[in-house]
Design a protein around this motif. Structure first.
Motif, PDB file in Angstrom:
ATOM      1  N   LYS A 189     146.680  -9.336  20.006  1.00  0.00           N
ATOM      2  CA  LYS A 189     147.394  -9.051  18.761  1.00  0.00           C
ATOM      3  C   LYS A 189     146.938  -7.743  18.129  1.00  0.00           C
ATOM      4  O   LYS A 189     147.707  -7.088  17.414  1.00  0.00           O
ATOM      5  CB  LYS A 189     147.231 -10.215  17.792  1.00  0.00           C
ATOM      6  CG  LYS A 189     148.052 -11.434  18.175  1.00  0.00           C
ATOM      7  CD  LYS A 189     147.974 -12.540  17.137  1.00  0.00           C
ATOM      8  CE  LYS A 189     148.910 -13.694  17.505  1.00  0.00           C
ATOM      9  NZ  LYS A 189     148.856 -14.800  16.519  1.00  0.00           N
ATOM     10  N   ASP A 190     145.692  -7.352  18.399  1.00  0.00           N
ATOM     11  CA  ASP A 190     145.170  -6.082  17.882  1.00  0.00           C
ATOM     12  C   ASP A 190     145.551  -4.895  18.764  1.00  0.00           C
ATOM     13  O   ASP A 190     145.091  -3.777  18.531  1.00  0.00           O
ATOM     14  CB  ASP A 190     143.650  -6.150  17.751  1.00  0.00           C
ATOM     15  CG  ASP A 190     143.208  -7.024  16.589  1.00  0.00           C
ATOM     16  OD1 ASP A 190     144.053  -7.314  15.716  1.00  0.00           O
ATOM     17  OD2 ASP A 190     142.035  -7.420  16.551  1.00  0.00           O
ATOM     18  N   GLY A 191     146.369  -5.153  19.790  1.00  0.00           N
ATOM     19  CA  GLY A 191     146.823  -4.082  20.663  1.00  0.00           C
ATOM     20  C   GLY A 191     145.970  -3.848  21.889  1.00  0.00           C
ATOM     21  O   GLY A 191     146.177  -2.869  22.620  1.00  0.00           O
TER      22      GLY A 191
ATOM     23  N   LYS B 135     144.254  -4.602  25.697  1.00  0.00           N
ATOM     24  CA  LYS B 135     144.724  -5.018  27.021  1.00  0.00           C
ATOM     25  C   LYS B 135     143.644  -5.864  27.680  1.00  0.00           C
ATOM     26  O   LYS B 135     142.482  -5.829  27.275  1.00  0.00           O
ATOM     27  CB  LYS B 135     145.055  -3.795  27.877  1.00  0.00           C
ATOM     28  CG  LYS B 135     146.196  -2.961  27.301  1.00  0.00           C
ATOM     29  CD  LYS B 135     146.536  -1.773  28.173  1.00  0.00           C
ATOM     30  CE  LYS B 135     147.700  -0.980  27.575  1.00  0.00           C
ATOM     31  NZ  LYS B 135     148.057   0.192  28.407  1.00  0.00           N
TER      32      LYS B 135
ATOM     33  N   ASN C 211     143.856   3.595  29.647  1.00  0.00           N
ATOM     34  CA  ASN C 211     144.249   2.372  28.943  1.00  0.00           C
ATOM     35  C   ASN C 211     143.225   1.870  27.932  1.00  0.00           C
ATOM     36  O   ASN C 211     143.398   0.777  27.387  1.00  0.00           O
ATOM     37  CB  ASN C 211     144.535   1.259  29.954  1.00  0.00           C
ATOM     38  CG  ASN C 211     145.815   1.477  30.730  1.00  0.00           C
ATOM     39  OD1 ASN C 211     146.890   1.085  30.302  1.00  0.00           O
ATOM     40  ND2 ASN C 211     145.701   2.135  31.886  1.00  0.00           N
TER      41      ASN C 211
ATOM     42  N   GLY D 184     142.397   2.818  21.419  1.00  0.00           N
ATOM     43  CA  GLY D 184     142.678   1.775  20.451  1.00  0.00           C
ATOM     44  C   GLY D 184     141.716   0.616  20.583  1.00  0.00           C
ATOM     45  O   GLY D 184     140.497   0.796  20.614  1.00  0.00           O
ATOM     46  N   LYS D 185     142.267  -0.592  20.675  1.00  0.00           N
ATOM     47  CA  LYS D 185     141.439  -1.801  20.759  1.00  0.00           C
ATOM     48  C   LYS D 185     140.664  -1.869  22.070  1.00  0.00           C
ATOM     49  O   LYS D 185     139.647  -2.543  22.169  1.00  0.00           O
ATOM     50  CB  LYS D 185     142.330  -3.035  20.606  1.00  0.00           C
ATOM     51  CG  LYS D 185     141.566  -4.346  20.561  1.00  0.00           C
ATOM     52  CD  LYS D 185     140.620  -4.418  19.382  1.00  0.00           C
ATOM     53  CE  LYS D 185     139.914  -5.768  19.313  1.00  0.00           C
ATOM     54  NZ  LYS D 185     138.937  -5.827  18.220  1.00  0.00           N
TER      55      LYS D 185
END
Length: 325
Positions: free
Chosen positions: A34-36, A38, A228, A231-232
Motif C-alpha cells: 500500500k505504501d508503493g 514491491k 525498482n 520510494g518504499k
C-alpha cells in the motif's frame, strides 16, 4: 457474509506465538504494498509439488509479487504438475516405507518427494522433447537465454496445452509467463532440467553457453534491483531457506560494498517462513537481525520470522494479502 473470511478467521484466533507472527507479517506485507513497495518472493523446498501455484498464481495475476527467486526444481515442478497431475501418486505412509518399497517406486518411474511421487515418464519426458527443441533452436540462431526464459518460451508457444491436466489458472509459472515476471533461478544446474541440459552438453548436442549462467542472473538481478528500489523499496518474502533465498538477498551488500553504490537502499521488508533453527549454524534459520551485520537489512526494516511449516502458512498469508490489498 464477509468478503475477507480468512482474514477474519486468523485475526480472531491467531493471537500469540507463531500464529501472531503470521498475522503481523501478513499485515506488514499489505502495508508495504500500500505504501508503493514491491516484493520479491523466494521459493525453496518442494513448494511447486505442494501445489502452492493454486494461490501463488493469483498473487502474480494481482501484482502482489514483482519478482521471484526459486530453485530450478520449483521452476520445473510447477510445469510437471501442469502436464502430468493425474499420473502423480500420493504415498500417505511415506514415513514407513522400507528400502525395498522405495526401490519399487524407482522401478515404476516414480520419484518421491515426501508424500508425493512425480511420474518420470509423463512429467520429465513430456517436457524434455519440447525444451530440447527450444534450446536447439536458440543455439542455431546464436541466441542465449536464462533457464526461466526458455520455460516461458515453451509455455507461451502452446506446445504443452495438449497435456494440461489441471486448470491452467493453478499454474504459477503460466501466470508468470503471461506477465513476463522477472525470475532468478540460482543453481539451476542441480535441477532435473539442468541435469538433462548437461547431458546434451556432454554428448555434444548443445553448448553450455546456450543457457545463461548464475553470474549473469546476479548481474540481471542487480540491474532489476537498482531500477525498482526507489520510494518504499523492495521487500523480501522468503519461503524456506537455501540458495533461493541466500543468492538474491546478497545483491544489496554486493551493490553497496563491492560496487560502492552507497545510495542503494537495504531490503525494506523481510519475512521468512522456516522451521530451521540456528543451533547448528544454520543460515536458513538465522534470525533477521543477523542480516543487519551483513549489510542486507537496515535497523528499521520490518522483520518477521514465522517458525512453522510453509505448506500450511504460505497459503494463509497469501490469502490474507489478497483479501486486504
Amino acid at each position: 457474509m464477509s468478503n475477507r473470511p480468512i482474514s477474519d478467521f486468523i485475526e480472531k484466533y491467531y493471537l500469540h506465538f507463531n500464529a501472531a507472527a503470521l498475522v503481523d507479517a501478513s499485515k506488514g506485507y499489505v502495508a508495504h504494498l500500500k505504501d508503493g513497495g514491491k516484493m520479491m518472493i523466494t521459493l525453496a523446498g518442494a513448494m511447486s509439488t505442494a501445489e502452492l501455484g493454486k494461490i501463488l498464481a493469483e498473487m502474480i495475476r494481482q501484482d502482489k509479487v514483482a519478482i521471484i527467486s526459486c530453485t530450478g526444481a520449483n521452476l520445473e515442478e510447477d510445469l510437471m504438475n501442469l502436464v502430468a497431475h493425474s499420473h502423480y501418486k500420493r504415498v500417505s505412509n511415506y514415513r514407513d516405507l522400507t528400502p525395498q518399497e522405495e526401490w519399487d517406486l524407482l522401478e515404476k518411474g516414480l520419484n518421491r518427494v515426501t508424500d508425493t511421487c512425480i511420474p518420470e515418464e509423463e512429467a520429465f519426458r513430456r517436457l524434455q522433447k519440447h525444451i530440447y527443441e527450444i534450446w536447439k533452436d536458440a543455439e542455431a540462431k546464436e541466441e542465449r537465454y536464462f533457464p526461466h526464459e526458455y520455460m516461458y518460451k515453451m509455455l507461451l508457444s502452446g506446445v504443452l496445452e495438449q497435456y494440461y491436466e489441471i486448470p491452467k489458472e493453478n499454474s504459477w509459472m503460466l501466470a508468470a509467463a503471461e506477465k513476463n515476471l522477472p525470475i532468478v533461478v540460482p543453481g539451476w544446474e542441480d535441477s532435473t532440467m539442468g541435469n538433462i541440459f548437461a547431458s546434451y552438453c556432454i554428448k555434444g548436442d548443445l553448448k553450455s553457453s546456450t543457457v545463461k549462467s548464475g553470474i549473469e542472473y546476479m548481474t540481471y538481478l542487480a540491474d532489476w534491483y537498482r531500477n525498482n528500489c526507489e520510494g518504499k523499496g523492495v521487500g523480501f518474502f522468503q519461503i524456506g531457506g537455501g540458495i533461493a533465498g541466500d543468492f538474491p538477498i546478497c545483491v544489496v551488500p554486493m551493490l553497496y560494498q563491492d560496487l560502492e553504490m552507497h545510495d542503494v537502499p537495504f531490503w525494506s521488508y523481510f519475512c521468512q517462513i522456516s522451521d530451521s533453527t540456528t543451533s547448528y549454524g544454520s543460515y536458513s534459520g538465522a534470525v533477521p537481525n543477523e542480516k543487519i551485520t551483513w549489510g542486507k537489512l537496515d535497523i528499521h526494516t520490518p522483520k518477521f520470522i514465522v517458525e512453522s511449516d510453509a505448506t500450511i502458512c504460505a497459503p494463509l498469508m497469501f490469502t490474507y494479502i489478497l483479501e486486504n490489498s
